[in-house]
Design a protein around this motif. Sequence first.
Motif, short mmCIF file in Angstrom:
data_model
loop_
_atom_site.label_atom_id
_atom_site.label_comp_id
_atom_site.label_asym_id
_atom_site.label_seq_id
_atom_site.Cartn_x
_atom_site.Cartn_y
_atom_site.Cartn_z
N ARG A 15 0.83 -1.20 0.00
CA ARG A 15 0.00 0.00 0.00
C ARG A 15 0.87 1.26 0.00
O ARG A 15 0.61 2.22 -0.72
CB ARG A 15 -0.93 0.00 1.21
CG ARG A 15 -2.10 -0.96 1.11
CD ARG A 15 -3.12 -0.68 2.19
NE ARG A 15 -2.63 -1.05 3.50
CZ ARG A 15 -2.97 -2.17 4.13
NH1 ARG A 15 -3.79 -3.03 3.56
NH2 ARG A 15 -2.49 -2.44 5.32
N VAL A 26 -7.67 -0.58 0.64
CA VAL A 26 -8.18 -1.48 1.67
C VAL A 26 -8.45 -2.86 1.08
O VAL A 26 -9.19 -2.98 0.10
CB VAL A 26 -9.49 -0.92 2.29
CG1 VAL A 26 -10.05 -1.91 3.31
CG2 VAL A 26 -9.23 0.43 2.95
N SER A 28 -10.52 -5.93 1.29
CA SER A 28 -11.83 -6.12 1.91
C SER A 28 -12.52 -7.39 1.44
O SER A 28 -12.55 -7.69 0.24
CB SER A 28 -12.73 -4.92 1.59
OG SER A 28 -14.05 -5.15 2.02
N GLN A 31 -15.34 -6.91 -1.18
CA GLN A 31 -15.07 -6.76 -2.60
C GLN A 31 -15.11 -8.12 -3.27
O GLN A 31 -14.44 -9.05 -2.87
CB GLN A 31 -13.69 -6.12 -2.82
CG GLN A 31 -13.37 -5.81 -4.26
CD GLN A 31 -14.28 -4.73 -4.84
OE1 GLN A 31 -14.59 -3.76 -4.18
NE2 GLN A 31 -14.72 -4.92 -6.07
N ALA A 40 -11.27 -5.14 -7.88
CA ALA A 40 -11.07 -3.93 -7.09
C ALA A 40 -12.24 -3.00 -7.35
O ALA A 40 -12.96 -3.15 -8.34
CB ALA A 40 -9.75 -3.26 -7.45
N SER A 42 -13.93 1.27 -6.72
CA SER A 42 -13.65 2.67 -6.39
C SER A 42 -14.92 3.42 -5.99
O SER A 42 -14.94 4.65 -6.00
CB SER A 42 -13.01 3.36 -7.60
OG SER A 42 -13.83 3.23 -8.75
N ILE A 47 -11.55 5.78 -0.88
CA ILE A 47 -11.06 4.42 -0.65
C ILE A 47 -11.07 3.62 -1.95
O ILE A 47 -11.97 3.74 -2.76
CB ILE A 47 -11.94 3.70 0.41
CG1 ILE A 47 -11.75 4.35 1.78
CG2 ILE A 47 -11.59 2.21 0.49
CD1 ILE A 47 -12.67 3.78 2.84
N THR A 49 -11.07 -0.35 -2.78
CA THR A 49 -11.19 -1.67 -2.15
C THR A 49 -10.61 -2.74 -3.05
O THR A 49 -10.77 -2.71 -4.26
CB THR A 49 -12.67 -1.99 -1.84
OG1 THR A 49 -13.45 -1.82 -3.03
CG2 THR A 49 -13.20 -1.08 -0.75
N SER A 51 -10.00 -7.03 -3.56
CA SER A 51 -10.53 -8.34 -3.17
C SER A 51 -9.48 -9.18 -2.45
O SER A 51 -8.27 -9.01 -2.66
CB SER A 51 -11.02 -9.10 -4.41
OG SER A 51 -9.93 -9.41 -5.26
#
Length: 203
Positions: A15, A26, A28, A31, A40, A42, A47, A49, A51
């Motif tokens: 990151r 993130v 998550s 996702q 992914a 948006s 943020i 996100t 997967s």
Amino acid sequence: MDKPKGIGKRLNNYRKSINSNGYIIVFSCFQSALNGILNAGSIIPKIITISPRWAVQLILFDSSETRNAFLITIGHELTHKDGDFSMLSKEGPDRIFISWVNEVHADFGAAEKMVNGCKQKLLDSINYKSEINESIINSSKLNKNEKNRKLGSHPSWSQRKKYVERGTFDDELIKEIAKTTGCYNTELIKKVREYYKSPIILQ
């Protein structure tokens, strides 16, 4: 297989190593709804996100190919964050046309942002993600409908690869996408072309 050490630290390093323009990356479980594919999003403000499958790839299958595909995935979402053409109140072919243009533009934008407009690196990322995701989809009963989809909200991997191989996102590509998606709304096509008036040329 033994559990790799320092998973959280390694993902955090990923990151930090990416210029995400102030957006938070993130990993998550929400996702992709735990369907196991590389994905992914948006949608959430501030943020991006990612997967869980991406975390698996980055930790267990770390390589230059994995890192390139991940980097371009982040660039794709950052391009969406810059602003897509709105699909509000649009239906049928008009909506699919706009969605495809937004997705293809995000592909080109990702290469421009993250790999100095390198066409080959963008193609490599598409090959990487398509091989993994199609393998998962083909072996999953939960994604039976996905396997049979012909014209959805996103162009297929092969279609996206074809567009990238052209090397330029411009008026002509937008008109080609309109034809492929069956959109004959000339006023809408004109507005989309005006919105994306700056071409992206890959090297």
